[in-house]
Design a protein around this motif. Structure first.
Motif, PDB file in Angstrom:
ATOM      1  N   ARG A 192     -79.654 -42.297  92.512  1.00 44.49           N
ATOM      2  CA  ARG A 192     -79.970 -40.952  92.065  1.00 44.49           C
ATOM      3  C   ARG A 192     -80.852 -40.000  92.770  1.00 44.49           C
ATOM      4  O   ARG A 192     -80.880 -38.869  92.708  1.00 44.49           O
ATOM      5  CB  ARG A 192     -80.742 -41.264  90.768  1.00 44.49           C
ATOM      6  N   LYS A 193     -81.442 -40.679  93.999  1.00 40.71           N
ATOM      7  CA  LYS A 193     -82.046 -39.927  94.937  1.00 40.71           C
ATOM      8  C   LYS A 193     -83.425 -38.971  94.191  1.00 40.71           C
ATOM      9  O   LYS A 193     -83.553 -37.778  94.363  1.00 40.71           O
ATOM     10  CB  LYS A 193     -81.512 -39.078  96.062  1.00 40.71           C
ATOM     11  N   LYS A 194     -83.947 -39.632  93.192  1.00 41.40           N
ATOM     12  CA  LYS A 194     -85.041 -38.790  92.423  1.00 41.40           C
ATOM     13  C   LYS A 194     -86.365 -38.707  93.101  1.00 41.40           C
ATOM     14  O   LYS A 194     -87.245 -37.772  92.704  1.00 41.40           O
ATOM     15  CB  LYS A 194     -85.035 -39.746  91.111  1.00 41.40           C
ATOM     16  N   GLY A 195     -86.461 -39.380  94.190  1.00 43.75           N
ATOM     17  CA  GLY A 195     -87.746 -39.315  94.809  1.00 43.75           C
ATOM     18  C   GLY A 195     -88.744 -40.565  94.292  1.00 43.75           C
ATOM     19  O   GLY A 195     -88.330 -40.864  93.182  1.00 43.75           O
ATOM     20  N   VAL A 196     -89.755 -40.729  94.999  1.00 45.17           N
ATOM     21  CA  VAL A 196     -91.016 -41.672  94.691  1.00 45.17           C
ATOM     22  C   VAL A 196     -91.506 -41.473  93.204  1.00 45.17           C
ATOM     23  O   VAL A 196     -91.605 -42.524  92.672  1.00 45.17           O
ATOM     24  CB  VAL A 196     -91.941 -41.756  95.945  1.00 45.17           C
ATOM     25  N   PHE A 197     -91.989 -40.468  93.104  1.00 41.58           N
ATOM     26  CA  PHE A 197     -92.790 -40.163  92.007  1.00 41.58           C
ATOM     27  C   PHE A 197     -91.813 -40.483  90.825  1.00 41.58           C
ATOM     28  O   PHE A 197     -92.216 -41.246  89.754  1.00 41.58           O
ATOM     29  CB  PHE A 197     -92.992 -38.528  91.751  1.00 41.58           C
ATOM     30  N   LEU A 198     -90.623 -39.870  90.559  1.00 42.12           N
ATOM     31  CA  LEU A 198     -89.634 -40.265  89.380  1.00 42.12           C
ATOM     32  C   LEU A 198     -89.229 -41.539  89.342  1.00 42.12           C
ATOM     33  O   LEU A 198     -89.037 -42.340  88.307  1.00 42.12           O
ATOM     34  CB  LEU A 198     -88.641 -39.183  89.436  1.00 42.12           C
ATOM     35  N   ALA A 199     -89.107 -42.225  90.714  1.00 41.15           N
ATOM     36  CA  ALA A 199     -88.897 -43.687  90.647  1.00 41.15           C
ATOM     37  C   ALA A 199     -89.743 -44.606  89.908  1.00 41.15           C
ATOM     38  O   ALA A 199     -89.536 -45.414  89.268  1.00 41.15           O
ATOM     39  CB  ALA A 199     -88.538 -44.019  92.201  1.00 41.15           C
ATOM     40  N   PHE A 200     -90.920 -44.229  90.273  1.00 42.80           N
ATOM     41  CA  PHE A 200     -92.066 -45.000  89.598  1.00 42.80           C
ATOM     42  C   PHE A 200     -92.243 -44.618  88.186  1.00 42.80           C
ATOM     43  O   PHE A 200     -92.607 -45.335  87.210  1.00 42.80           O
ATOM     44  CB  PHE A 200     -93.504 -44.843  90.209  1.00 42.80           C
TER      45      PHE A 200
END
Length: 236
Positions: A192-200
């Motif tokens: 999804r390539k959401k980024g680190v913040f959204l991944a956590f």
């Protein structure tokens, strides 16, 4: 607009109806195959089914589960069916048909091809090991559709559903305990390539659901062993 309605709208309805009819036939074949298997596979072929029935009776009686290496969900399903001798066969048939539907849906979604979905569903309906698991009463009959559902939900970015199904699969067999959070992170970061913040954030949602769904089992183990046991006493 009339040609569009005739060619597109009604065409979609006809296609959808044909797909459901095909799927219904495949589900019926899957059910018949599992019923026939019961005629050739003797009851009690493996000791697992007797062990799960014993645990189910303990759950029904409200006492501690005597086994130290079994997760509770499969015996709980047997208990919900009244602990009948053939309860594992009913579970195998129900979840076997569910597996066929999930494979059909997953294949259609993954390959964006209706025909691939039909072929995959036919394969799953008569896959020998899937039939065997249910007939002899092994936890794989429940574990496999839970994993299929989790991956399908993750593919459709339904995080809550995916997380819930992953945790239920762990309550069936603890195999996915380490792998599931990795899949949540992988899906968020690389698919999804959401980024680190959204991944956590996704990982936190999984963690909350994990704690909520697992908490009754943790309470049982705490009362039984007098210390915290997250899964069971097995190395597996």
């Amino acid at each position: 607009i009339e040609p569009w309605v005739r060619n597109k709208f009604l065409g979609y309805i006809a296609t959808y109806k044909r797909d459901l009819i095909q799927l219904g036939i495949i589900m019926l074949v899957a059910l018949v195959a599992r019923l026939l298997a019961l005629l050739f596979i003797p009851d009690g072929l493996l000791p697992d089914s007797d062990a799960y029935r014993k645990i189910a009776s303990e759950i029904s009686a409200g006492i501690f589960i005597s086994s130290d290496d079994t997760m509770p969900l499969y015996p709980l399903l047997i208990a919900l069916l009244g602990g009948a001798k053939q309860a594992h066969a009913y579970i195998g048939m129900i979840f076997g048909v569910i597996s066929v539907v999930l494979v059909w849906a997953f294949a259609r979604t993954l390959f964006e091809d209706r025909k691939v979905g039909v072929v995959a569903a036919w394969m799953m309906s008569v896959y020998p090991m899937a039939i065997f698991y249910g007939a002899v009463g092994l936890t794989e009959s429940v574990f496999v559709p839970l994993i299929l559902g989790a991956f399908l939900a993750l593919h459709k970015n339904r995080l809550v559903w995916a997380s819930t199904l992953f945790v239920l699969s762990i309550l069936t067999r603890p195999t996915m305990d380490v792998f599931a959070p990795i899949m949540i992170l992988w899906n968020a970061l690389f698919i999804r390539k959401k980024g680190v913040f959204l991944a956590f954030r996704d990982l936190m949602i999984y963690g909350i659901l994990y704690a909520l769904i697992m908490s009754p089992w943790w309470y049982h183990n705490l009362k039984k062993y007098d210390h915290f046991v997250r899964l069971n006493q097995s190395f597996g």
